[in-house]
Design a protein around this motif. Structure first.
Motif, PDB file in Angstrom:
ATOM      1  N   ALA A  93       0.828  -1.208   0.000  1.00 57.40           N
ATOM      2  CA  ALA A  93       0.000   0.000   0.000  1.00 57.40           C
ATOM      3  C   ALA A  93       0.859   1.254   0.000  1.00 57.40           C
ATOM      4  CB  ALA A  93      -0.931  -0.008   1.205  1.00 57.40           C
ATOM      5  N   LEU A  94       1.983   1.218   0.694  1.00 55.53           N
ATOM      6  CA  LEU A  94       2.876   2.379   0.743  1.00 55.53           C
ATOM      7  C   LEU A  94       3.481   2.646  -0.632  1.00 55.53           C
ATOM      8  CD1 LEU A  94       4.096   4.449   2.723  1.00 55.53           C
ATOM      9  CD2 LEU A  94       5.963   2.840   3.114  1.00 55.53           C
ATOM     10  N   LEU A  95       3.899   1.603  -1.324  1.00 58.98           N
ATOM     11  CA  LEU A  95       4.456   1.777  -2.665  1.00 58.98           C
ATOM     12  C   LEU A  95       3.391   2.233  -3.656  1.00 58.98           C
ATOM     13  CD1 LEU A  95       6.804  -1.336  -2.780  1.00 58.98           C
ATOM     14  CD2 LEU A  95       7.507   1.055  -2.712  1.00 58.98           C
ATOM     15  N   ASP A  96       2.169   1.736  -3.504  1.00 57.23           N
ATOM     16  CA  ASP A  96       1.083   2.203  -4.376  1.00 57.23           C
ATOM     17  C   ASP A  96       0.824   3.697  -4.169  1.00 57.23           C
ATOM     18  OD1 ASP A  96       0.551  -0.136  -5.750  1.00 57.23           O
ATOM     19  OD2 ASP A  96      -0.942  -0.838  -4.318  1.00 57.23           O
ATOM     20  N   ALA A  97       0.841   4.134  -2.907  1.00 57.47           N
ATOM     21  CA  ALA A  97       0.624   5.551  -2.623  1.00 57.47           C
ATOM     22  C   ALA A  97       1.743   6.398  -3.219  1.00 57.47           C
ATOM     23  CB  ALA A  97       0.529   5.775  -1.118  1.00 57.47           C
ATOM     24  N   ALA A  98       2.983   5.928  -3.110  1.00 56.87           N
ATOM     25  CA  ALA A  98       4.113   6.678  -3.670  1.00 56.87           C
ATOM     26  C   ALA A  98       4.054   6.692  -5.190  1.00 56.87           C
ATOM     27  CB  ALA A  98       5.423   6.060  -3.200  1.00 56.87           C
ATOM     28  N   LEU A 110      12.532  -1.574  -1.477  1.00 56.81           N
ATOM     29  CA  LEU A 110      13.216  -1.672  -2.762  1.00 56.81           C
ATOM     30  C   LEU A 110      13.258  -3.118  -3.255  1.00 56.81           C
ATOM     31  CD1 LEU A 110      16.198   0.789  -2.251  1.00 56.81           C
ATOM     32  CD2 LEU A 110      14.164   1.131  -3.627  1.00 56.81           C
ATOM     33  N   TRP A 111      13.455  -4.052  -2.328  1.00 64.60           N
ATOM     34  CA  TRP A 111      13.436  -5.469  -2.704  1.00 64.60           C
ATOM     35  C   TRP A 111      12.085  -5.847  -3.304  1.00 64.60           C
ATOM     36  CZ3 TRP A 111      10.174  -9.228  -0.637  1.00 64.60           C
ATOM     37  CH2 TRP A 111      10.465 -10.558  -0.979  1.00 64.60           C
ATOM     38  N   LEU A 112      11.014  -5.369  -2.683  1.00 63.23           N
ATOM     39  CA  LEU A 112       9.678  -5.677  -3.184  1.00 63.23           C
ATOM     40  C   LEU A 112       9.413  -4.970  -4.506  1.00 63.23           C
ATOM     41  CD1 LEU A 112       7.098  -7.209  -2.431  1.00 63.23           C
ATOM     42  CD2 LEU A 112       6.283  -5.129  -1.299  1.00 63.23           C
TER      43      LEU A 112
END
Length: 554
Positions: free
Chosen positions: A148-153, A172-174
């Motif tokens: 969810a954090l990466l989607d928001a970014a 970053l790994w994900l």
């Protein structure tokens, strides 16, 4: 009635629709008919069936053929599992803060009737502040929250630096496993996986073999910790870099800029790229003791001086008559933009690049306040003062910024330096946090909020007093005057994010809906009450967020 045999036991030699479509060519024909419609493209091998039976026959054939294809599918080779995620040794979030992050990532302000914002806080606007607080305290994002954090970014570029910092190495790994999160591997996001600047071999390997974005991030990181090592790294490959890359690398030297960079920047003045030359000249002019600054000072003082023959001391200006090759090498652009005269364009560039320390001796030892207050002959004041403003911002000179800002109570059009709010905002950025807040607070007290939005944007969060009190008083005055709060929506949004949370107690009395007088706009009182309720709710939520991030992790 004869019992129906299982599907896989049926006689495939009978002329059933499914039996006619067991090969790949039949499947493609079936797909085409389904897309275009059996009336436009009936399957050739179903010819002879009544038109009304074709759709059902096509679906029967598709079902049977799908089962046969799956039954005959051979499994492919197993993919190699990904490498384990790296460890993140930062502190885990406290329980309440974890729940708050989930709420902020998923939440949006509830829609209000008639397009009104309502009294509920806008959670999306609070997420950047929450991320900054969590990173300041050294927390890491929970693993379950990383998607969810990466989607928001991905959706909001303004969140990326703080979101990727909180996500850390596991984020970053994900991101490497999902193409939609590839942005995290570029630019600033790549900085989280950079080698330690003390690891010389790792730094050298990435600098020689890394992607451009990784190299830019690496140079910035090394410059932050060791400016000399960063300069040496850049100088080692400078002649072989592309022009557009040299420009970005050169811009990284703003971090830790000092006199030690002068020799390299002087050489860059001879670069074949005009943009690289201009950036090198700009950086050198930010070093008042540099040789370029001295050359610019020598040129500027010949153009601007004091007319001692006038009845009162007056600044006289004689703009350059040409922009020679030496001036162009030092960063002056010869061709002005549309609508600008050549001489005024050259003068502005000269004064902007000259060290401000050259002017007091030129004007008989006068201080910046006295110099700025002098009249300027022949309508050159606006051009000269604008150039001094740019010089003060570039050289981060607080004394000249104060002089050009003047008193906040002075009407902008009659101030000593500039009437442009954009220039005033840039000058304010050179002052200390408390002084900046005092100046803007006094400006609001004297002139109200209508012209203060740009100035508020350069004040650090939370606003230092007396700025917060001045904003609240100005909003109260606008409410009493019966104005609609829509005119102050920008300031109100800033107040929600920037006022100190303690101001909620002072705002309590403004949340009640007042009795509306006949001479005010209909419904304005209700809108103001709703706006102040939202402001108070947001401040309390910010206070709760801060408290949750100080709890011990469980």
């Amino acid at each position: 009635m004869e019992q129906e045999r299982p599907l896989m036991e049926q006689d495939t030699t009978t002329p059933t629709p499914g039996a006619l479509l067991t090969d790949d060519d039949g499947w493609e024909e079936l797909v085409t008919s389904a897309l275009l419609g059996t009336d436009r493209r009936p399957p050739a091998r179903l010819a002879g069936l009544p038109a009304g039976d074709l759709p059902g026959a096509l679906l029967d054939a598709a079902a049977l053929h799908t089962v046969r294809r799956r039954a005959g599918l051979r499994p492919g080779p197993a993919a190699s599992p990904p490498e384990p995620s790296p460890e993140d040794h930062r502190r885990p979030l406290p329980g309440a803060a974890r729940r708050r992050l989930d709420q902020l990532l998923a939440g949006r302000a509830a829609p209000s009737p008639a397009g009104r914002r309502g009294a509920s806080p806008d959670l999306a606007e609070l997420l950047p502040q929450w991320l900054a607080l969590a990173n300041e305290r050294g927390f890491k994002a929970p693993s379950a929250t990383l998607p969810a954090l990466l989607d928001a970014a991905r959706a909001r570029t303004d969140l990326r630096p703080q979101a990727l910092l909180l996500a850390g190495p596991r984020g970053l790994w994900l991101a490497r496993l999902n193409p939609e999160w590839r942005f995290a591997l570029r630019g600033a996001g790549a900085g989280s996986s950079l080698p330690d600047p003390a690891d010389r071999e790792g730094v050298r390997a990435l600098w020689d073999e890394g992607l451009f974005a990784e190299r830019v991030a690496l140079l910035g990181t090394v410059r932050t910790q060791d400016p000399a090592a960063g300069l040496a790294l850049l100088a080692s490959t400078w002649p072989a870099e592309r022009a557009e890359d040299r420009l970005m690398f050169l811009d990284s030297l703003r971090t830790g800029l000092s006199g030690a960079d002068e020799e390299f920047l002087e050489e860059a003045l001879g670069d074949r790229s005009r943009n690289v030359r201009a950036t090198a000249a700009e950086l050198l002019s930010a070093l008042p003791a540099s040789a370029l600054a001295g050359r610019m000072a020598g040129r500027a003082v010949t153009c601007v001086g004091l007319d001692r023959t006038a009845e009162s001391p007056t600044i006289t200006v004689e703009a350059p008559h040409e922009c020679d090759a030496a001036m162009q090498r030092d960063g002056l652009a010869a061709t002005p933009p549309a609508g600008r005269g050549e001489r005024s364009w050259w003068l502005g560039q000269l004064v902007e690049a000259a060290p401000l320390s050259c002017w007091p001796p030129r004007f008989g030892g006068r201080a910046p306040e006295e110099i700025v207050a002098l009249p300027v002959a022949d309508d050159w004041q606006a051009e000269l003062h604008a150039a001094w403003c740019r010089a003060a911002v570039r050289q981060r000179d607080a004394a000249w910024s104060r002089a050009l800002l003047g008193s906040p109570a002075t009407p902008p059009a009659t101030g000593p330096g500039t009437s442009s709010l954009a220039e005033r905002a840039q000058l304010l950025s050179t002052l200390a946090r408390e002084e900046r807040a005092r100046w803007v607070g006094a400006f609001i007290a004297a002139h109200g909020l209508s012209e203060a939005f740009q100035l508020l944007g350069v004040c650090e969060v939370p606003w230092a007093e007396p700025l917060g009190e001045a904003v609240i008083d100005a909003l109260d005055i606008a409410r009493e005057a019966g104005s609609y709060p829509w005119s102050f929506s920008g300031v109100m949004g800033l107040a929600e994010r920037c006022l100190a949370p303690e101001a909620a107690r002072q705002l309590e009395s403004l949340t009640a809906r007042p009795e509306e007088a006949e001479d005010i706009s209909p419904g304005a009182g209700g809108y103001w009450a709703e706006a102040f309720q939202r402001l108070v709710s947001t401040l309390r939520l910010r206070e709760a967020m801060r408290a949750e991030l100080t709890e011990p992790a469980r």
